[in-house]
Design an enzyme around this catalytic site. Sequence first.
Site, PDB file in Angstrom:
ATOM      1  N   TYR A  53       0.596  -1.086  -0.040  1.00  0.00           N
ATOM      2  CA  TYR A  53       0.062  -0.014   0.021  1.00  0.00           C
ATOM      3  C   TYR A  53       1.018   1.231  -0.031  1.00  0.00           C
ATOM      4  O   TYR A  53       0.343   2.266  -0.481  1.00  0.00           O
ATOM      5  CB  TYR A  53      -1.103   0.052   1.230  1.00  0.00           C
TER       6      TYR A  53
ATOM      7  N   ARG B  61       1.651   2.076  -3.605  1.00  0.00           N
ATOM      8  CA  ARG B  61       0.441   2.628  -4.467  1.00  0.00           C
ATOM      9  C   ARG B  61      -0.028   3.968  -3.765  1.00  0.00           C
ATOM     10  O   ARG B  61      -0.540   4.900  -4.809  1.00  0.00           O
ATOM     11  CB  ARG B  61      -0.663   1.668  -4.199  1.00  0.00           C
TER      12      ARG B  61
ATOM     13  N   GLN C 126     -15.292   0.768  -7.080  1.00  0.00           N
ATOM     14  CA  GLN C 126     -14.509  -0.018  -6.235  1.00  0.00           C
ATOM     15  C   GLN C 126     -13.049   0.377  -5.956  1.00  0.00           C
ATOM     16  O   GLN C 126     -12.400  -0.086  -5.407  1.00  0.00           O
ATOM     17  CB  GLN C 126     -14.357  -1.385  -7.157  1.00  0.00           C
TER      18      GLN C 126
ATOM     19  N   ASP D 190      -8.447   4.878  -5.076  1.00  0.00           N
ATOM     20  CA  ASP D 190      -7.926   6.147  -5.351  1.00  0.00           C
ATOM     21  C   ASP D 190      -8.938   7.269  -5.209  1.00  0.00           C
ATOM     22  O   ASP D 190     -10.147   7.213  -5.192  1.00  0.00           O
ATOM     23  CB  ASP D 190      -7.267   6.251  -6.860  1.00  0.00           C
TER      24      ASP D 190
ATOM     25  N   HIS E  36     -15.280  -0.031  -1.408  1.00  0.00           N
ATOM     26  CA  HIS E  36     -13.711  -0.726  -1.147  1.00  0.00           C
ATOM     27  C   HIS E  36     -12.700   0.269  -0.193  1.00  0.00           C
ATOM     28  O   HIS E  36     -11.752  -0.244  -0.080  1.00  0.00           O
ATOM     29  CB  HIS E  36     -13.048  -1.182  -2.026  1.00  0.00           C
TER      30      HIS E  36
ATOM     31  N   CYS F 297      -7.085   3.180  12.765  1.00  0.00           N
ATOM     32  CA  CYS F 297      -6.398   2.478  13.705  1.00  0.00           C
ATOM     33  C   CYS F 297      -7.354   1.270  14.293  1.00  0.00           C
ATOM     34  O   CYS F 297      -8.440   1.477  14.832  1.00  0.00           O
ATOM     35  CB  CYS F 297      -6.549   3.456  14.941  1.00  0.00           C
TER      36      CYS F 297
ATOM     37  N   GLY G 266     -15.229   0.032 -16.585  1.00  0.00           N
ATOM     38  CA  GLY G 266     -13.978  -0.366 -16.184  1.00  0.00           C
ATOM     39  C   GLY G 266     -13.607  -1.350 -15.017  1.00  0.00           C
ATOM     40  O   GLY G 266     -12.763  -1.100 -14.207  1.00  0.00           O
ATOM     41  N   THR G 267     -14.341  -2.571 -15.002  1.00  0.00           N
ATOM     42  CA  THR G 267     -14.168  -3.460 -14.358  1.00  0.00           C
ATOM     43  C   THR G 267     -14.403  -4.810 -14.974  1.00  0.00           C
ATOM     44  O   THR G 267     -15.150  -5.101 -15.741  1.00  0.00           O
ATOM     45  CB  THR G 267     -15.348  -3.410 -13.301  1.00  0.00           C
TER      46      THR G 267
END
Length: 240
Positions: free
Chosen positions: A58, A61, A95, A98, A113, A121, A180-181
Site C-alpha cells: 500500500y 500505491r 471499487q 484512489d 472498498h 486504527c 472499467g471493471t
Amino acid sequence: MKISNTAPIVILTGAGISKESGLDTFRGNGGLWEGIRVEEVASPIAFQKTPDIVHSFYNKRRERLLSPDIKPNAAHYALEKLEKEWPGEVLLVTQNVDDLHERAGSKNLIHMHGELLNARCVSCHHIFLWKKDMDTQSICPNCTAVGALRVNVVWFGEIPLMMDVIENALINAALFVSIGTSGNVYPAAGFVQVASRSNDARTIEINLEPSLNADQFSKGYYGPASETVPDFISKLLDNI
Ligand code: BV8
C-alpha cells in the site's frame, strides 16, 4: 438510448477508469501486481501474517497516487458532468481506492472498498487522512497506540461499505452503467443482476473489452474509457 430524464442512475467504476490516469489495474499483466496476487496481499490474514509486505504494497500505491503526474482523465470528468447536468439522481459507486473521482469533482460518491489515502486504527477505530508511508511502528494520532494502523480499505473477506445504500439505489435505478471493471470481484460483479432483476433497469457495460459478466448487460461499449465514457455521457445528456 432514451430514459426518462428524472430517472435515477447508478454508475459503478473499477480500476479500468483510472488506467489512463497512470494507475495499474489489478488483473492486467496476468493479474500480478509487482509480482504478487492482490488476493494474497489484500486480506486480513495476510496483514496478520506479513504486515510488512502488506504495508509495503500500500505504501507503493499511495506514493504512486500522490505523484504529480497522476490526474483524473476525461472519463472521470465526464461522470462529474453527468452528476451536474442530469436532472435525476446520479450515484457513483467506485471499487477504486484512489481519489480521482473526488479530484474530478464528483460528490455523490461511495467508495465501497475504502480509500487508499485514509488510515484506520485497529485499537481506537479512528479513521483519518494518511499520506505518508505506514509501517508496524506507525503511531495512531488519536490514541497514540504503536503499530495499530492499517490502510482503510476493504480487503478480501471483509464486508464492503454502505452496501444497504448501494442495494437500495440499484433496486430503484432506471439505468446502471458499469465502467472499467473485469467482473471478478463480488458483490460488485453482481450489481448488474440486482439492477436488471428488480427494476428492469437498462444495464450498460463500458470497458476496454467484454468483462466476465458482459452477457448480463443490455448493451456494451468497448474501448479506452477516456474516449467511450465522454461519448456515452454526451449522448445521454443530448437526449434529455
Ligand atoms: C465480501 C480494495 C461478503 C483493496 C478490493 C467466490 C464467489 C463469489 C465471491 C467470492 C468467492 N470467493 C470469495 C469471494 C468473495 C470475494 C471475491 O469476490 N473474490 C473474488 C476474487 C472471487 N469478495 C470479497 O471478499 C468482498 N467481500 O464478499 O464480503 C459480503 C458481501 C456482501 C454483503 C455482505 C458480506 C470484498 C472484496 C473487496 C476486495 N478489495 N480492493 C485494494 O484495492 O487493494 S478488490 C479490488 O479488486 C478492487 O477494489 C476491485 O474491486 C477489484 C479489481 O477489480 P477491477 O476494478 O475490475 O480491476 P481489474 O484489474 O480486475 O479489471 C480492470 C478492468 O478494466 C478490465 O476489465 C480491463 O479490461 C479494463 N480496462 C483496462 N484498461 C482500461 C479498461 N477499461 C476502460 N479503459 C481502459 N483504458
